[in-house]
Write an enzyme that holds these catalytic residues in place. Structure first.
Site, PDB file in Angstrom:
ATOM      1  N   HIS A   7      68.470  13.075  22.322  1.00 57.84           N
ATOM      2  CA  HIS A   7      68.725  11.402  22.574  1.00 57.84           C
ATOM      3  C   HIS A   7      68.304  10.752  21.292  1.00 57.84           C
ATOM      4  O   HIS A   7      67.561  11.271  20.569  1.00 57.84           O
ATOM      5  CB  HIS A   7      68.213  11.079  23.849  1.00 57.84           C
ATOM      6  CG  HIS A   7      66.766  11.309  23.897  1.00 57.84           C
ATOM      7  ND1 HIS A   7      65.955  12.387  24.380  1.00 57.84           N
ATOM      8  CD2 HIS A   7      65.490  10.559  23.341  1.00 57.84           C
ATOM      9  CE1 HIS A   7      64.616  12.192  24.265  1.00 57.84           C
ATOM     10  NE2 HIS A   7      64.383  11.107  23.715  1.00 57.84           N
ATOM     11  N   ARG A  11      64.104   0.708  21.641  1.00 61.70           N
ATOM     12  CA  ARG A  11      63.182  -0.303  22.604  1.00 61.70           C
ATOM     13  C   ARG A  11      63.960  -1.628  23.001  1.00 61.70           C
ATOM     14  O   ARG A  11      64.665  -2.170  22.051  1.00 61.70           O
ATOM     15  CB  ARG A  11      61.642  -0.694  21.891  1.00 61.70           C
ATOM     16  CG  ARG A  11      60.899   0.579  21.738  1.00 61.70           C
ATOM     17  CD  ARG A  11      59.582   0.171  21.338  1.00 61.70           C
ATOM     18  NE  ARG A  11      58.943   1.481  21.264  1.00 61.70           N
ATOM     19  CZ  ARG A  11      58.684   2.180  20.244  1.00 61.70           C
ATOM     20  NH1 ARG A  11      59.239   1.746  19.366  1.00 61.70           N
ATOM     21  NH2 ARG A  11      58.057   3.378  20.278  1.00 61.70           N
ATOM     22  N   GLU A  57      68.204   6.783  25.050  1.00 60.71           N
ATOM     23  CA  GLU A  57      66.993   6.425  25.889  1.00 60.71           C
ATOM     24  C   GLU A  57      66.493   5.096  25.548  1.00 60.71           C
ATOM     25  O   GLU A  57      66.309   4.539  24.334  1.00 60.71           O
ATOM     26  CB  GLU A  57      65.697   7.436  25.471  1.00 60.71           C
ATOM     27  CG  GLU A  57      64.469   6.870  26.131  1.00 60.71           C
ATOM     28  CD  GLU A  57      63.252   7.776  25.644  1.00 60.71           C
ATOM     29  OE1 GLU A  57      62.213   7.355  25.888  1.00 60.71           O
ATOM     30  OE2 GLU A  57      63.531   8.825  25.087  1.00 60.71           O
ATOM     31  N   ASN A  61      58.483  -2.020  27.193  1.00 58.15           N
ATOM     32  CA  ASN A  61      57.137  -1.959  27.420  1.00 58.15           C
ATOM     33  C   ASN A  61      56.762  -3.530  28.071  1.00 58.15           C
ATOM     34  O   ASN A  61      57.290  -4.546  27.839  1.00 58.15           O
ATOM     35  CB  ASN A  61      56.421  -1.985  26.244  1.00 58.15           C
ATOM     36  CG  ASN A  61      56.595  -0.687  25.534  1.00 58.15           C
ATOM     37  OD1 ASN A  61      56.278   0.343  26.023  1.00 58.15           O
ATOM     38  ND2 ASN A  61      57.001  -0.750  24.210  1.00 58.15           N
ATOM     39  N   HIS A  75      71.698   2.327  13.106  1.00 59.33           N
ATOM     40  CA  HIS A  75      72.703   1.973  14.243  1.00 59.33           C
ATOM     41  C   HIS A  75      73.034   3.419  15.087  1.00 59.33           C
ATOM     42  O   HIS A  75      72.673   4.473  14.813  1.00 59.33           O
ATOM     43  CB  HIS A  75      74.118   1.499  13.925  1.00 59.33           C
ATOM     44  CG  HIS A  75      74.777   2.129  12.999  1.00 59.33           C
ATOM     45  ND1 HIS A  75      74.775   2.046  11.633  1.00 59.33           N
ATOM     46  CD2 HIS A  75      75.579   3.212  13.109  1.00 59.33           C
ATOM     47  CE1 HIS A  75      75.480   2.910  10.951  1.00 59.33           C
ATOM     48  NE2 HIS A  75      75.879   3.798  11.710  1.00 59.33           N
ATOM     49  N   GLU A 120      77.978   1.039  16.280  1.00 55.84           N
ATOM     50  CA  GLU A 120      79.190   1.326  15.495  1.00 55.84           C
ATOM     51  C   GLU A 120      80.230   1.881  16.399  1.00 55.84           C
ATOM     52  O   GLU A 120      80.083   2.895  17.247  1.00 55.84           O
ATOM     53  CB  GLU A 120      78.908   2.097  14.302  1.00 55.84           C
ATOM     54  CG  GLU A 120      80.260   2.448  13.531  1.00 55.84           C
ATOM     55  CD  GLU A 120      80.076   3.241  12.341  1.00 55.84           C
ATOM     56  OE1 GLU A 120      80.824   3.494  11.363  1.00 55.84           O
ATOM     57  OE2 GLU A 120      78.802   3.987  12.305  1.00 55.84           O
TER      58      GLU A 120
END
Length: 261
Positions: A7, A11, A57, A61, A75, A120
């Site tokens: 993966h 964030r 993923e 936070n 990207h 992209e």
């Protein structure tokens, strides 16, 4: 050691808004979710993604309302069957017009997610629609970067694009299936440096044996950043020559949860 990429972690500021965006526009589904103490992690990907395909993923936070992207992170790229039709579909769905196919010579296009992460679009006839084709990171020394992936992880250079001012190098495990995600290393010839920021998280590689492969990485002089013991023997982290974090995990296909904890 030829683990495939599991993966890419990025964030996000608002986890619910991001989940909705990826579900609505990329037809992703929530694969698993972990609500921790002060953070939330979710895995997402196409509904019928293959075992060799990589997930995204999303990590949020608590209290972090803004995400800084930085320029060291490039990207993620997703696969579509028809570039023009896919871009038109995203525009009709309310995604902002960032770089359309015409502005990219008809070879690819770009959109952005709610936090400004670039995505992209590349036309492919393999892999699940919208599955991750590659993750691009920027490197300051192409020779060091290629050498890192070859020596540390037994990856091979599978293709490249060299222009007048920059070059893109793609690396994969040897004999990786077409649907596996690649790493794209982008090198600019002008000697520029890059800034890491909190929007970019890490790449993650699936291994056969966390401890044995970690020891092999130490023999190969990979950075001892967060060893398995410091991560409760559930995962580990090293870094490449530019400081990009690389997570190492063993994925149990029969486990009830995708998370090792």
């Amino acid at each position: 050691m030829t683990g495939e990429l599991d993966h890419t972690m990025i964030r996000v500021a608002d986890i619910d808004a991001s989940i909705d965006w990826y579900e609505t526009h990329l037809d992703y589904e929530l694969k698993d979710r972990h609500d921790g103490d002060g953070f939330i992690i979710v895995y997402m990907g196409p509904e019928d993604m293959g075992d060799a395909e990589a997930m995204v993923e999303l990590t949020s936070n608590k209290g972090q309302e803004e995400i800084e992207i930085g320029d060291a992170w490039g990207h993620i790229a997703v696969r579509v069957r028809d570039l023009e039709a896919a871009y038109d579909e995203l525009m009709a769905g309310g995604v902002d017009d960032y770089r359309d196919p015409e502005s990219c010579g008809g070879r690819y296009a770009f959109v952005k997610d709610p936090d400004g992460h670039e995505i992209e679009l590349v036309e492919r006839d393999h892999g699940s629609p919208w599955s991750l084709d590659h993750t691009m990171i920027r490197v300051e020394d192409a020779d060091e970067a290629l050498g890192y992936w070859v020596r540390k992880f037994d990856y091979v250079e599978t293709r490249r694009w060299e222009a007048d001012t920059f070059a893109n190098y793609f690396v994969d495990p040897e004999d990786a299936p077409d649907e596996a995600m690649s790493v794209e290393l982008t090198y600019n010839y002008d000697g520029r440096t890059y800034t890491e920021a909190d929007g970019w998280g890490h790449l993650c590689i699936r291994l056969d044996d966390l401890h044995d492969d970690w020891e092999q990485l130490m023999i190969r002089e990979a950075e001892d950043y967060r060893d398995p013991e410091s991560c409760d023997d559930m995962y580990a982290f090293t870094k490449d020559q530019d400081g990009h974090e690389i997570e190492l995990i063993v994925r149990d296909p029969d486990a009830e949860s995708l998370f090792p904890f």
